[in-house]
Design a protein around this motif. Structure first.
Motif, PDB file in Angstrom:
ATOM      1  N   THR A 100      31.295  38.361  32.400  1.00  0.00           N
ATOM      2  CA  THR A 100      31.376  39.455  31.435  1.00  0.00           C
ATOM      3  C   THR A 100      31.265  40.785  32.182  1.00  0.00           C
ATOM      4  OG1 THR A 100      28.989  39.365  31.058  1.00  0.00           O
ATOM      5  CG2 THR A 100      30.378  38.079  29.563  1.00  0.00           C
ATOM      6  N   ASN A 101      31.661  41.843  31.508  1.00  0.00           N
ATOM      7  CA  ASN A 101      31.593  43.192  32.084  1.00  0.00           C
ATOM      8  C   ASN A 101      32.316  43.280  33.432  1.00  0.00           C
ATOM      9  OD1 ASN A 101      29.973  44.097  29.916  1.00  0.00           O
ATOM     10  ND2 ASN A 101      28.161  43.233  30.912  1.00  0.00           N
ATOM     11  N   VAL A 102      33.489  42.671  33.521  1.00  0.00           N
ATOM     12  CA  VAL A 102      34.260  42.723  34.762  1.00  0.00           C
ATOM     13  C   VAL A 102      34.877  44.107  34.904  1.00  0.00           C
ATOM     14  CG1 VAL A 102      36.208  41.749  36.031  1.00  0.00           C
ATOM     15  CG2 VAL A 102      34.745  40.248  34.667  1.00  0.00           C
ATOM     16  N   HIS A 103      34.686  44.704  36.074  1.00  0.00           N
ATOM     17  CA  HIS A 103      35.285  46.015  36.324  1.00  0.00           C
ATOM     18  C   HIS A 103      35.691  46.115  37.796  1.00  0.00           C
ATOM     19  CE1 HIS A 103      30.981  46.569  37.163  1.00  0.00           C
ATOM     20  NE2 HIS A 103      31.366  47.439  38.067  1.00  0.00           N
ATOM     21  N   GLU A 104      36.557  47.093  38.061  1.00  0.00           N
ATOM     22  CA  GLU A 104      37.086  47.289  39.409  1.00  0.00           C
ATOM     23  C   GLU A 104      36.438  48.498  40.051  1.00  0.00           C
ATOM     24  OE1 GLU A 104      41.287  48.290  41.691  1.00  0.00           O
ATOM     25  OE2 GLU A 104      41.327  47.721  39.567  1.00  0.00           O
ATOM     26  N   LEU A 105      36.119  48.345  41.346  1.00  0.00           N
ATOM     27  CA  LEU A 105      35.591  49.458  42.125  1.00  0.00           C
ATOM     28  C   LEU A 105      36.030  49.293  43.567  1.00  0.00           C
ATOM     29  CD1 LEU A 105      33.799  51.994  42.218  1.00  0.00           C
ATOM     30  CD2 LEU A 105      31.864  50.484  42.732  1.00  0.00           C
ATOM     31  N   ASN A 106      36.722  50.287  44.105  1.00  0.00           N
ATOM     32  CA  ASN A 106      37.177  50.280  45.504  1.00  0.00           C
ATOM     33  C   ASN A 106      37.961  49.018  45.868  1.00  0.00           C
ATOM     34  OD1 ASN A 106      35.892  52.759  45.919  1.00  0.00           O
ATOM     35  ND2 ASN A 106      33.958  51.749  46.432  1.00  0.00           N
ATOM     36  N   GLY A 107      38.859  48.611  44.981  1.00  0.00           N
ATOM     37  CA  GLY A 107      39.726  47.468  45.269  1.00  0.00           C
ATOM     38  C   GLY A 107      39.070  46.109  45.097  1.00  0.00           C
TER      39      GLY A 107
ATOM     40  N   CYS B 234      28.901  38.506  40.466  1.00  0.00           N
ATOM     41  CA  CYS B 234      29.986  38.076  41.356  1.00  0.00           C
ATOM     42  C   CYS B 234      30.826  39.276  41.763  1.00  0.00           C
ATOM     43  CB  CYS B 234      30.880  37.058  40.662  1.00  0.00           C
ATOM     44  SG  CYS B 234      30.066  35.499  40.288  1.00  0.00           S
ATOM     45  N   VAL B 235      31.076  39.403  43.049  1.00  0.00           N
ATOM     46  CA  VAL B 235      31.930  40.453  43.582  1.00  0.00           C
ATOM     47  C   VAL B 235      33.002  39.767  44.418  1.00  0.00           C
ATOM     48  CG1 VAL B 235      32.046  42.525  45.011  1.00  0.00           C
ATOM     49  CG2 VAL B 235      29.987  42.063  43.650  1.00  0.00           C
ATOM     50  N   PHE B 236      34.273  40.106  44.153  1.00  0.00           N
ATOM     51  CA  PHE B 236      35.370  39.424  44.845  1.00  0.00           C
ATOM     52  C   PHE B 236      36.574  40.332  44.918  1.00  0.00           C
ATOM     53  CE2 PHE B 236      34.936  38.218  40.445  1.00  0.00           C
ATOM     54  CZ  PHE B 236      36.200  38.402  39.903  1.00  0.00           C
ATOM     55  N   ALA B 237      37.464  40.024  45.847  1.00  0.00           N
ATOM     56  CA  ALA B 237      38.662  40.838  46.044  1.00  0.00           C
ATOM     57  C   ALA B 237      39.586  40.702  44.856  1.00  0.00           C
ATOM     58  CB  ALA B 237      39.375  40.407  47.318  1.00  0.00           C
ATOM     59  N   LYS B 238      40.250  41.785  44.535  1.00  0.00           N
ATOM     60  CA  LYS B 238      41.206  41.805  43.408  1.00  0.00           C
ATOM     61  C   LYS B 238      42.438  41.010  43.757  1.00  0.00           C
ATOM     62  CE  LYS B 238      43.698  44.855  40.339  1.00  0.00           C
ATOM     63  NZ  LYS B 238      44.073  46.215  40.037  1.00  0.00           N
TER      64      LYS B 238
ATOM     65  N   GLY C 260      40.921  35.860  31.940  1.00  0.00           N
ATOM     66  CA  GLY C 260      39.621  36.390  32.320  1.00  0.00           C
ATOM     67  C   GLY C 260      39.236  35.914  33.704  1.00  0.00           C
ATOM     68  N   TYR C 261      37.941  35.999  33.994  1.00  0.00           N
ATOM     69  CA  TYR C 261      37.423  35.608  35.313  1.00  0.00           C
ATOM     70  C   TYR C 261      36.205  34.724  35.142  1.00  0.00           C
ATOM     71  CZ  TYR C 261      40.525  39.164  37.184  1.00  0.00           C
ATOM     72  OH  TYR C 261      41.636  39.893  37.507  1.00  0.00           O
ATOM     73  N   VAL C 262      35.951  33.887  36.164  1.00  0.00           N
ATOM     74  CA  VAL C 262      34.824  32.958  36.124  1.00  0.00           C
ATOM     75  C   VAL C 262      33.948  33.112  37.361  1.00  0.00           C
ATOM     76  CG1 VAL C 262      35.977  31.246  34.660  1.00  0.00           C
ATOM     77  CG2 VAL C 262      36.202  31.103  37.154  1.00  0.00           C
ATOM     78  N   CYS C 263      32.702  32.718  37.201  1.00  0.00           N
ATOM     79  CA  CYS C 263      31.701  32.708  38.266  1.00  0.00           C
ATOM     80  C   CYS C 263      31.929  31.498  39.178  1.00  0.00           C
ATOM     81  CB  CYS C 263      30.325  32.629  37.598  1.00  0.00           C
ATOM     82  SG  CYS C 263      28.926  32.526  38.712  1.00  0.00           S
ATOM     83  N   ARG C 264      31.191  31.439  40.262  1.00  0.00           N
ATOM     84  CA  ARG C 264      31.198  30.247  41.119  1.00  0.00           C
ATOM     85  C   ARG C 264      30.743  29.016  40.349  1.00  0.00           C
ATOM     86  NH1 ARG C 264      30.185  30.678  47.147  1.00  0.00           N
ATOM     87  NH2 ARG C 264      31.273  32.563  47.760  1.00  0.00           N
ATOM     88  N   CYS C 265      29.927  29.213  39.314  1.00  0.00           N
ATOM     89  CA  CYS C 265      29.450  28.086  38.497  1.00  0.00           C
ATOM     90  C   CYS C 265      30.477  27.669  37.447  1.00  0.00           C
ATOM     91  CB  CYS C 265      28.104  28.422  37.848  1.00  0.00           C
ATOM     92  SG  CYS C 265      28.212  29.547  36.429  1.00  0.00           S
ATOM     93  N   ALA C 266      31.601  28.358  37.351  1.00  0.00           N
ATOM     94  CA  ALA C 266      32.744  28.083  36.467  1.00  0.00           C
ATOM     95  C   ALA C 266      32.603  28.670  35.072  1.00  0.00           C
ATOM     96  CB  ALA C 266      33.069  26.587  36.391  1.00  0.00           C
TER      97      ALA C 266
ATOM     98  N   LEU D  23      36.658  43.474  42.398  1.00  0.00           N
ATOM     99  CA  LEU D  23      36.220  43.229  41.036  1.00  0.00           C
ATOM    100  C   LEU D  23      34.789  42.718  41.063  1.00  0.00           C
ATOM    101  CD1 LEU D  23      39.377  41.430  39.618  1.00  0.00           C
ATOM    102  CD2 LEU D  23      38.644  43.761  39.139  1.00  0.00           C
ATOM    103  N   SER D  24      34.042  43.035  40.040  1.00  0.00           N
ATOM    104  CA  SER D  24      32.699  42.473  39.906  1.00  0.00           C
ATOM    105  C   SER D  24      32.450  42.172  38.441  1.00  0.00           C
ATOM    106  CB  SER D  24      31.643  43.428  40.449  1.00  0.00           C
ATOM    107  OG  SER D  24      31.579  44.598  39.672  1.00  0.00           O
TER     108      SER D  24
END
Length: 197
Positions: free
Chosen positions: A173-180, A193-197, A163-169, A182-183
């Motif tokens: 939830t609800n992680v999805h991809e848009l235009n390359g 959180c929005v970050f590069a895939k 999975g993925y984590v926030c800056r707070c560790a 992830l958020s």
């Protein structure tokens, strides 16, 4: 005698030629080799070994008995839990094919990069030649053998994405991809959180 801008415990060893930033604290039985670089406001715990040519950024926390070998670069804001071990040789041998003890010239160091804000759990092993992405979270006891993307949560042996984590560790939830990119939403701190895939 010139007063230092950093603290070294009387039972720690910092070799001449090591560069240590202001506000850094190095605790007992730690050993920092010549030509290592440690940034500002770091905390280097008991029994930590930092080899020559290692580069550690600022505001890095390294817990007790971590081994950081040559070829490792650690960016700012990284957390490294107790007993983490970095490797630096993909083909380790004590002797040459002819049976002679290897010298420094016989070693081929493979670099490793830990990017800004990442956290490495207690007892994890980081196999050389990989990059751990920004704000990635490595679970305790993981054996990391491949690159870890930004914000990824990985654990196990070998470590696998969970999975993925926030800056707070905390988990996103609800992680999805848009235009390359992830958020994902952090229900703990309320951050998107929005970050590069």
């Amino acid at each position: 005698m010139q007063e230092r801008s950093f603290y070294v415990h009387p039972q720690a060893e910092v070799e001449e030629g090591a560069q240590i930033g202001a506000g850094t604290r190095i605790w007992r039985q730690a050993h920092v080799r010549s030509q290592a670089h440690i940034g500002e406001q770091c905390n280097i715990g008991k029994g930590v070994y930092v080899e020559s040519h290692v580069s550690i950024g600022s505001r890095v926390k390294i817990q007790n008995h971590v081994s950081v070998f040559e070829g490792v670069t650690i960016e700012d804001g990284v957390f490294i839990g107790p007993h983490v071990c970095f490797t630096n040789d993909m083909f380790p041998r004590a002797i040459t094919p002819e049976g002679q003890l290897k010298s420094a010239e016989d070693w081929e160091v493979t670099p490793t990069l830990v990017k800004y804000g990442a956290s490495l759990g207690a007892g994890s092993v980081i196999v050389c030649g990989i990059t751990i992405g920004e704000f990635a979270l490595i679970g305790a006891g993981a054996v990391v053998t491949k690159d870890v993307p930004a914000h990824a949560l990985v654990f196990g042996n070998p470590a696998r994405a969970q999975g993925y984590v926030c800056r707070c560790a905390c988990r996103l939830t609800n992680v999805h991809e848009l235009n390359g990119q992830l958020s994902g939403w952090c229900e703990t701190c309320g951050t998107l959180c929005v970050f590069a895939k």
